[in-house]
Design an enzyme around this catalytic site. Structure first.
Site, PDB file in Angstrom:
ATOM      1  N   HIS A  77      40.367  39.051  54.674  1.00  0.00           N
ATOM      2  CA  HIS A  77      39.311  39.529  53.778  1.00  0.00           C
ATOM      3  C   HIS A  77      37.973  39.181  54.418  1.00  0.00           C
ATOM      4  CE1 HIS A  77      37.524  39.275  49.380  1.00  0.00           C
ATOM      5  NE2 HIS A  77      36.882  40.160  50.143  1.00  0.00           N
ATOM      6  N   ARG A 128      34.361  38.945  53.662  1.00  0.00           N
ATOM      7  CA  ARG A 128      33.477  38.968  52.494  1.00  0.00           C
ATOM      8  C   ARG A 128      32.054  39.270  52.933  1.00  0.00           C
ATOM      9  NH1 ARG A 128      36.203  36.173  47.974  1.00  0.00           N
ATOM     10  NH2 ARG A 128      34.257  36.524  46.892  1.00  0.00           N
ATOM     11  N   ARG A 138      31.920  34.147  54.568  1.00  0.00           N
ATOM     12  CA  ARG A 138      32.155  32.699  54.425  1.00  0.00           C
ATOM     13  C   ARG A 138      33.392  32.231  55.179  1.00  0.00           C
ATOM     14  NH1 ARG A 138      33.702  32.544  48.085  1.00  0.00           N
ATOM     15  NH2 ARG A 138      31.755  33.692  48.048  1.00  0.00           N
TER      16      ARG A 138
HETATM   17  N1  PXP Z   1      45.552  38.957  47.041  1.00  0.00           N
HETATM   18  C1  PXP Z   1      44.221  39.136  46.929  1.00  0.00           C
HETATM   19  C2  PXP Z   1      43.726  40.501  46.618  1.00  0.00           C
HETATM   20  C3  PXP Z   1      43.321  38.073  47.120  1.00  0.00           C
HETATM   21  O1  PXP Z   1      42.002  38.282  47.021  1.00  0.00           O
HETATM   22  C4  PXP Z   1      43.844  36.806  47.442  1.00  0.00           C
HETATM   23  C5  PXP Z   1      42.938  35.626  47.629  1.00  0.00           C
HETATM   24  O2  PXP Z   1      41.899  35.855  48.416  1.00  0.00           O
HETATM   25  C6  PXP Z   1      45.224  36.667  47.572  1.00  0.00           C
HETATM   26  C7  PXP Z   1      46.061  37.746  47.346  1.00  0.00           C
HETATM   27  C8  PXP Z   1      45.857  35.366  47.952  1.00  0.00           C
HETATM   28  O3  PXP Z   1      45.653  34.434  46.958  1.00  0.00           O
HETATM   29  P1  PXP Z   1      46.049  32.923  47.218  1.00  0.00           P
HETATM   30  O4  PXP Z   1      45.172  32.440  48.325  1.00  0.00           O
HETATM   31  O5  PXP Z   1      45.770  32.266  45.916  1.00  0.00           O
HETATM   32  O6  PXP Z   1      47.489  32.906  47.599  1.00  0.00           O
END
Ligand code: PXP
Length: 248
Positions: free
Chosen positions: A51, A53, A57
């Protein structure tokens, strides 16, 4: 089809940025997101999620290109709907794009994309990404109206936000919402994925949700990797997912 595991490696970059935010390309910058992706693959991961952002970050633009180049697993790019991120997606050409809401203040993605309020904007983004040959997922709360809107805008997949389930002291109500949303998503021909807050402890209960194709897990795997290593952490999660039956 067995249940697939997408490993979100953003927090590897979070750790690197804690020290090297101003020097991400320094030869000393560690840990390496590329090594993390390759180790996740060695542990059996089915895809890698990143991701970028708006505030950069954790993942930097160069990171996601390096991961794509070095690791041949399918790449899932999570992105907020902005021109800057759409442009990144068109240049990167990930296998999947997952549209998520994004606000600067949140620590991590805190709610699903409001596809009711943002119907026009999200539909346009879905169309443009699909036209570029990228499969599109919408990260939504387990709300039936939101599932209907996702189907109406012709997304390929939904990723059900499991955060409320993960944080609930009595998760039965949240689990029931997830089950209903998964059933409707399946009925509407959407691939149903799930993610956020999934960990080694809540996984067995989460697997009561039918029609799941893929789980996206980050925090818990990266945390476990600190003690047992990435391969082992991924492989332990996969062991917990074994035997999942998709149809109720
Ligand atoms: N799916 C999405 C769309 C997310 O934004 C995130 C966290 O950034 C995750 C899954 C994974 O979440 P976690 O880090 O709590 O396992």
């Amino acid at each position: 089809m067995s249940l697939l595991l997408g490993v979100n490696i953003d927090h590897v970059a979070t750790l690197r940025q804690a020290r090297y935010a101003l020097l991400p390309d320094s030869p000393n910058a560690e840990p390496s997101v590329v090594e993390a992706a390759l180790e996740a693959k060695a542990g059996g991961a089915d895809s890698i999620t990143v991701h970028v952002r708006g505030d950069r970050r954790h993942m930097q633009d160069a990171d996601v290109f390096r991961v794509k180049e070095a690791c041949d697993l399918p790449l899932n790019l999570e992105l907020g709907i902005t021109e800057e991120m759409m442009d990144l997606a068109f240049r990167l050409k990930p296998d999947f794009a997952c549209l998520v809401p994004e606000t600067r203040e949140e620590v991590t993605t805190e709610g699903g994309l409001d596809v009711v309020a943002l119907f026009g904007t999200a539909r346009e983004a879905v169309k443009r990404l699909k036209n570029a040959g990228i499969k599109v997922s919408l990260f939504i709360d387990p709300d039936l109206e939101h599932v209907e809107e996702a189907a109406r805008m012709d997304a390929d997949m939904i990723e059900l936000h499991t955060g409320a389930f993960a944080n609930a002291t009595d998760p039965a109500v949240e689990l029931a919402r997830l089950v209903a949303a998964a059933e409707l998503g399946h009925e509407r021909g959407l691939q149903v994925n799930a993610g956020h807050g999934i960990n080694y402890c809540n996984l067995p209960q989460l697997l009561e949700i039918p029609y799941l194709a893929e789980l996206n897990i980050g925090h818990s795997i990266i945390s476990r990797a600190m003690t047992v290593g990435m391969r082992q952490a991924v492989s332990e999660m996969l062991s917990g997912m074994k035997g999942y039956t998709s149809a109720p």
